[in-house]
Design an enzyme around this catalytic site. Structure first.
Site, PDB file in Angstrom:
ATOM      1  N   ARG A  15       0.831  -1.199   0.000  1.00 44.70           N
ATOM      2  CA  ARG A  15       0.000   0.000   0.000  1.00 44.70           C
ATOM      3  C   ARG A  15       0.873   1.260   0.000  1.00 44.70           C
ATOM      4  NH1 ARG A  15      -3.657  -1.513   5.130  1.00 44.70           N
ATOM      5  NH2 ARG A  15      -1.643  -2.440   5.720  1.00 44.70           N
ATOM      6  N   LYS A  75       1.492   2.024   7.296  1.00 45.49           N
ATOM      7  CA  LYS A  75       1.834   1.240   8.483  1.00 45.49           C
ATOM      8  C   LYS A  75       2.710   2.039   9.440  1.00 45.49           C
ATOM      9  CE  LYS A  75       0.736  -2.199   9.473  1.00 45.49           C
ATOM     10  NZ  LYS A  75      -0.470  -2.484  10.288  1.00 45.49           N
ATOM     11  N   TYR A  94      -1.215   4.676  10.566  1.00 41.78           N
ATOM     12  CA  TYR A  94      -1.578   3.710  11.607  1.00 41.78           C
ATOM     13  C   TYR A  94      -0.392   3.551  12.551  1.00 41.78           C
ATOM     14  CZ  TYR A  94      -5.697   2.103   8.999  1.00 41.78           C
ATOM     15  OH  TYR A  94      -6.910   2.038   8.354  1.00 41.78           O
ATOM     16  N   HIS A  96      -0.923   1.803  16.219  1.00 37.59           N
ATOM     17  CA  HIS A  96      -1.148   0.610  17.056  1.00 37.59           C
ATOM     18  C   HIS A  96      -0.091   0.511  18.162  1.00 37.59           C
ATOM     19  CE1 HIS A  96      -4.271  -0.807  14.321  1.00 37.59           C
ATOM     20  NE2 HIS A  96      -3.441  -0.681  13.308  1.00 37.59           N
ATOM     21  N   GLU A 118      -6.081   4.794  13.568  1.00 38.85           N
ATOM     22  CA  GLU A 118      -6.987   3.841  14.217  1.00 38.85           C
ATOM     23  C   GLU A 118      -7.736   4.400  15.413  1.00 38.85           C
ATOM     24  OE1 GLU A 118      -3.055   3.162  16.345  1.00 38.85           O
ATOM     25  OE2 GLU A 118      -3.695   3.555  14.282  1.00 38.85           O
ATOM     26  N   ASP A 270      -2.749  -6.736  15.162  1.00 39.36           N
ATOM     27  CA  ASP A 270      -2.174  -5.388  15.221  1.00 39.36           C
ATOM     28  C   ASP A 270      -2.230  -4.815  16.628  1.00 39.36           C
ATOM     29  OD1 ASP A 270      -1.122  -4.754  12.743  1.00 39.36           O
ATOM     30  OD2 ASP A 270      -3.038  -4.165  11.911  1.00 39.36           O
TER      31      ASP A 270
END
Length: 371
Positions: A15, A75, A94, A96, A118, A270
């Site tokens: 991505r 990511k 993101y 996490h 998120e 995740d």
């Protein structure tokens, strides 16, 4: 504002944080966009398309991390990327953080302003920047689980939909949220025997009404969970506590009572995973076996369908990127309390309560940061 988008370097992550169309929107709003060469190759976007959109293509990630005010990714930054971040920079991706103390420590040390997709909220407590990837991961979980069930991949050798005269495979979905709903849709569409567990009566009513006789619902207490897991050919872990580590709902002790060759797909990996025996895997080596149970715990599942995932993600992340770039991050957060929920770290402090609690940091409320 100068906005940079580096090429993703996580294992088999295809991505990209900005599509050419998103880059054009930012440029049209008066901003400068830098794209690392070949950043969009995983979705079929060429450097020429980015140039045509008004972006500047640069060699390697260093110019982006050194000179851009905002870095847009997909990511969480890997260790070599975290070392390049600085205190006057915005990181929008993101993160996490709750199950990742090393990343949290290094982001805090960098002083970067980290806004996590998120934890950005929407009306009614929704998580709109997580939702499209949850939809993708939920649907993919059944594909992945069906493949892992094949005997050649270590599974029981069960076809989820069965055939005339042979019972279909049993699928247990733990959690009836976005991931679980999409997983159940795929499994039911294949003709599997589907059971959805959740602790919310409202969720159970909603999914029960939607699926009618195509899937069963059960309240998720210890007894019902144990029975549904042990009977299943495929178990999909789809639980989420926003920003916090996932609860461990399936213990190692339960594995010995499961059917040998059954498959666990942990979509919550995740956030640390919801099975005690879960550990993050990659698309290169997606599965491993514990006590004769196949585990699929790929931490970036949507990366395998990169084009679909990237465009779905950009649809929801771009409006906030524009707001941050147009107004500056502080004013953007002041004017949008939903976006303010995305601030996880700033200037060496943890600004998301669940992360601070999970990892033992002092918590500084976002309201204090933005004034």
């Amino acid at each position: 504002m100068r906005i940079g988008c580096p090429k993703e370097i996580k294992n088999h992550e295809y991505r990209v944080g900005l599509t050419p169309e998103s880059a054009r929107e930012l440029v049209n709003n008066g901003h400068e966009v830098w794209i690392e060469t070949q950043a969009g190759s995983g979705i079929g976007a060429t450097d020429a398309q980015y140039v045509a959109a008004g972006a500047k293509v640069v060699d390697g990630p260093d110019p982006i991390f050194a000179e851009c005010e905002m870095v847009v990714k997909v990511k969480e930054p890997q260790a070599v990327e975290r070392a390049k971040l600085r205190a006057d920079q915005i990181l929008y991706t993101y993160l996490h953080l709750a199950p990742d103390p090393e990343q949290t420590r290094e982001l805090v040390a960098s002083g970067v302003t980290g806004i996590a997709y998120e934890t950005v909220t929407g009306p009614g407590g929704q998580l709109p920047l997580l939702k499209p990837m949850s939809q993708v991961a939920g649907r993919m979980s059944v594909q992945a689980g069906a493949t892992a069930l094949e005997k050649a991949h270590g599974g029981r050798g069960v076809l989820l939909g069965g055939v005339p005269g042979v019972m279909p495979g049993k699928v247990t979905v733990i959690g009836g949220g976005v991931v679980g709903f999409n997983a159940a849709q795929m499994a039911a569409g294949l003709g599997a025997d589907v059971t959805i567990l959740d602790r919310s009566p409202e969720v159970l009513e909603r999914v029960g009404t939607h699926f009618e006789s195509r899937a069963k619902t059960r309240f998720s207490n210890a007894a019902n969970l144990y029975e549904a897991v042990c009977e299943a050919d495929l178990v999909i872990g789809a639980v989420l506590i926003p920003g916090a580590a996932a609860p461990k709902l399936v213990s190692r002790e339960m594995l010995k009572d499961m059917q040998k060759g059954a498959v666990l797909v942990d979509v919550a990996i995740d956030q640390g995973g919801c099975f005690e025996t879960s550990r993050a895997t990659t698309h290169a080596e997606p599965t491993y076996v514990v006590d004769d149970i196949v585990h699929y715990c790929v931490a970036n599942m949507p990366g395998a369908v990169a084009r679909t995932s990237t465009y779905a993600l950009n649809n929801v992340t771009l409006p906030h990127a524009l707001r941050i770039a147009n107004l500056g991050w502080k004013e953007a957060l002041r004017s949008d309390p939903h976006l303010a929920e995305g601030l996880n770290v700033h200037a060496g402090q943890v600004t998301y309560e669940a992360v601070a609690k999970e990892l033992g940091y002092d918590y500084r409320p976002v309201a204090e940061v933005i004034g």
